[in-house]
Design a protein around this motif. Structure first.
Motif, PDB file in Angstrom:
ATOM      1  N   GLY A  45      -4.192 -12.247  -8.438  1.00 62.14           N
ATOM      2  CA  GLY A  45      -5.789 -12.510  -8.437  1.00 62.14           C
ATOM      3  C   GLY A  45      -6.628 -11.629  -7.514  1.00 62.14           C
ATOM      4  N   LEU A  46      -5.506 -10.801  -7.026  1.00 64.84           N
ATOM      5  CA  LEU A  46      -6.019  -9.786  -6.253  1.00 64.84           C
ATOM      6  C   LEU A  46      -7.019  -8.654  -6.903  1.00 64.84           C
ATOM      7  N   LYS A  47      -5.336  -8.555  -8.074  1.00 64.11           N
ATOM      8  CA  LYS A  47      -6.230  -7.194  -9.019  1.00 64.11           C
ATOM      9  C   LYS A  47      -6.703  -7.859  -9.887  1.00 64.11           C
ATOM     10  N   SER A  48      -6.854  -8.598 -10.308  1.00 64.88           N
ATOM     11  CA  SER A  48      -8.237  -9.162 -11.455  1.00 64.88           C
ATOM     12  C   SER A  48     -10.368  -8.994 -10.977  1.00 64.88           C
ATOM     13  N   ILE A  49      -9.750  -8.785  -9.250  1.00 65.01           N
ATOM     14  CA  ILE A  49     -11.130  -8.331  -9.049  1.00 65.01           C
ATOM     15  C   ILE A  49     -11.131  -7.199  -7.541  1.00 65.01           C
ATOM     16  N   GLY A  50     -10.048  -6.308  -8.297  1.00 68.57           N
ATOM     17  CA  GLY A  50     -10.117  -4.845  -7.333  1.00 68.57           C
ATOM     18  C   GLY A  50      -9.875  -4.388  -7.268  1.00 68.57           C
ATOM     19  N   LYS A  51      -8.800  -5.681  -5.992  1.00 68.93           N
ATOM     20  CA  LYS A  51      -7.995  -5.419  -5.132  1.00 68.93           C
ATOM     21  C   LYS A  51      -6.685  -5.091  -5.473  1.00 68.93           C
ATOM     22  N   VAL A  52      -6.237  -4.758  -4.747  1.00 67.25           N
ATOM     23  CA  VAL A  52      -4.567  -3.510  -4.338  1.00 67.25           C
ATOM     24  C   VAL A  52      -3.807  -4.295  -3.308  1.00 67.25           C
ATOM     25  N   PRO A  53      -2.821  -5.419  -3.640  1.00 67.92           N
ATOM     26  CA  PRO A  53      -1.966  -6.254  -2.276  1.00 67.92           C
ATOM     27  C   PRO A  53      -1.068  -4.772  -1.898  1.00 67.92           C
ATOM     28  N   VAL A  54      -0.899  -4.305  -0.380  1.00 63.71           N
ATOM     29  CA  VAL A  54       0.171  -3.855  -0.082  1.00 63.71           C
ATOM     30  C   VAL A  54       0.906  -4.489   0.472  1.00 63.71           C
ATOM     31  N   LEU A  55       2.627  -4.974   0.464  1.00 61.38           N
ATOM     32  CA  LEU A  55       2.965  -5.851   1.101  1.00 61.38           C
ATOM     33  C   LEU A  55       3.461  -5.558   2.562  1.00 61.38           C
ATOM     34  N   VAL A  81       4.217  -1.841  -2.412  1.00 64.98           N
ATOM     35  CA  VAL A  81       5.661  -2.192  -1.334  1.00 64.98           C
ATOM     36  C   VAL A  81       5.478  -1.266  -0.084  1.00 64.98           C
ATOM     37  N   GLN A  82       4.933  -1.904   0.981  1.00 62.65           N
ATOM     38  CA  GLN A  82       5.896  -0.873   2.545  1.00 62.65           C
ATOM     39  C   GLN A  82       6.545  -1.505   3.239  1.00 62.65           C
ATOM     40  N   VAL A  83       7.191  -0.337   3.327  1.00 61.07           N
ATOM     41  CA  VAL A  83       8.666  -0.478   4.379  1.00 61.07           C
ATOM     42  C   VAL A  83       8.419   0.034   5.975  1.00 61.07           C
ATOM     43  N   THR A  84       8.946  -0.603   6.488  1.00 60.86           N
ATOM     44  CA  THR A  84       9.049  -0.394   8.171  1.00 60.86           C
ATOM     45  C   THR A  84       9.674   1.165   8.348  1.00 60.86           C
ATOM     46  N   ALA A  85       9.798   2.143   9.159  1.00 59.63           N
ATOM     47  CA  ALA A  85      10.235   2.738   9.126  1.00 59.63           C
ATOM     48  C   ALA A  85      11.863   2.859  10.189  1.00 59.63           C
ATOM     49  N   SER A  86      11.780   1.281  10.802  1.00 57.43           N
ATOM     50  CA  SER A  86      12.709   1.266  11.645  1.00 57.43           C
ATOM     51  C   SER A  86      13.130   0.622  10.827  1.00 57.43           C
ATOM     52  N   PHE A 111       5.243   2.992   0.689  1.00 63.35           N
ATOM     53  CA  PHE A 111       4.944   3.405   1.559  1.00 63.35           C
ATOM     54  C   PHE A 111       5.946   3.324   3.069  1.00 63.35           C
ATOM     55  N   VAL A 112       5.716   4.004   3.902  1.00 63.19           N
ATOM     56  CA  VAL A 112       6.603   4.477   5.182  1.00 63.19           C
ATOM     57  C   VAL A 112       5.703   3.872   6.292  1.00 63.19           C
ATOM     58  N   SER A 113       5.646   2.828   6.727  1.00 61.52           N
ATOM     59  CA  SER A 113       4.801   2.283   8.219  1.00 61.52           C
ATOM     60  C   SER A 113       5.581   2.631   9.270  1.00 61.52           C
ATOM     61  N   SER A 114       4.527   2.555  10.410  1.00 59.17           N
ATOM     62  CA  SER A 114       5.823   2.673  11.928  1.00 59.17           C
ATOM     63  C   SER A 114       5.489   0.893  12.199  1.00 59.17           C
ATOM     64  N   ASP A 115       4.885   0.254  11.990  1.00 56.90           N
ATOM     65  CA  ASP A 115       4.346  -1.181  12.165  1.00 56.90           C
ATOM     66  C   ASP A 115       4.511  -1.141  14.042  1.00 56.90           C
ATOM     67  N   LYS A 144       5.945  11.582  -2.175  1.00 56.68           N
ATOM     68  CA  LYS A 144       5.596  10.294  -2.668  1.00 56.68           C
ATOM     69  C   LYS A 144       4.768   9.414  -2.021  1.00 56.68           C
ATOM     70  N   VAL A 145       5.337   9.335  -0.577  1.00 54.14           N
ATOM     71  CA  VAL A 145       4.878   7.778   0.471  1.00 54.14           C
ATOM     72  C   VAL A 145       4.235   8.561   1.383  1.00 54.14           C
ATOM     73  N   THR A 146       4.016   9.476   1.739  1.00 53.72           N
ATOM     74  CA  THR A 146       3.588  10.439   2.480  1.00 53.72           C
ATOM     75  C   THR A 146       2.259  10.530   1.463  1.00 53.72           C
ATOM     76  N   GLU A 147       1.894  10.885   0.336  1.00 52.30           N
ATOM     77  CA  GLU A 147       1.227  11.403  -0.619  1.00 52.30           C
ATOM     78  C   GLU A 147       0.103   9.744  -0.746  1.00 52.30           C
ATOM     79  N   ASN A 148       1.160   9.050  -0.984  1.00 51.22           N
ATOM     80  CA  ASN A 148       0.592   7.428  -1.159  1.00 51.22           C
ATOM     81  C   ASN A 148      -0.749   7.026   0.426  1.00 51.22           C
ATOM     82  N   SER A 149      -0.390   7.549   1.058  1.00 52.48           N
ATOM     83  CA  SER A 149      -0.980   7.064   2.126  1.00 52.48           C
ATOM     84  C   SER A 149      -2.430   7.630   2.757  1.00 52.48           C
ATOM     85  N   PHE A 150      -2.929   8.784   2.417  1.00 50.29           N
ATOM     86  CA  PHE A 150      -3.464   9.477   1.523  1.00 50.29           C
ATOM     87  C   PHE A 150      -4.141   8.642   1.076  1.00 50.29           C
TER      88      PHE A 150
END
Length: 158
Positions: A45-55, A81-86, A111-115, A144-150
């Motif tokens: 549903g989010l994709k259908s309205i042009g949004k991209v969900p990042v888990l 998919v975004q995972v936590t670096a920890s 993606f890799v995040s700090s959370d 890949k994960v670095t470029e995706n963040s940008f």
């Protein structure tokens, strides 16, 4: 992070929730125990309205830890998919680390995040997790994960 509800696409369409960098990407909170019923429909549903969900931190979800391949149906529906670096460095336990590495092996890690929550509690550190990712899968996934963040910051397609 935005909680997953059945009416999330409607809320997003009406401007009732925030997106990342005021663009197409939305950071979606994955609960710690079970996945919400119909998560693939919400993602679609989010994709259908042009949004991209990042888990956000799905590797810490108990259901996904027991069945990591389950992430693939959510990704096929349109989620990133975004995972936590920890989790990669083992700070959230063996199961979270194992699940994160399995996501990467499945090609379901974007993606890799700090959370990070504060300088004192759950500090915003990413380097140890990135080092573990590179050690396990090589420099291409780190690129890949670095470029995706940008791309998120620029609201560019991934």
């Amino acid at each position: 992070e935005i909680g997953i509800t059945a009416d999330l696409p409607g809320l997003a369409a009406s401007g009732g929730v925030l997106s990342l960098a005021e663009g197409r990407y939305m950071l979606i909170e994955v609960p710690m125990h079970t996945l919400p019923y119909g998560i693939e429909h919400v993602v679609a549903g989010l994709k259908s309205i042009g949004k991209v969900p990042v888990l956000a931190h799905p590797e810490r979800n108990r259901e996904l830890q027991s069945k990591p391949k389950r992430i693939l149906s959510i990704v096929r529906a349109g989620a990133l998919v975004q995972v936590t670096a920890s989790s990669l460095s083992g700070s959230f336990g063996r199961e979270a680390k194992r699940c994160t590495l399995e996501f990467a092996d499945l090609g379901a890690l974007d993606f890799v995040s700090s959370d990070g929550h504060s300088p004192e509690r759950r500090r915003p550190l990413v380097s140890q997790g990135i080092d573990e990712l590179e050690k396990s899968f090589g420099p291409e996934i780190v690129k890949k994960v670095t470029e995706n963040s940008f791309r998120v910051i620029e609201d560019a397609p991934i």
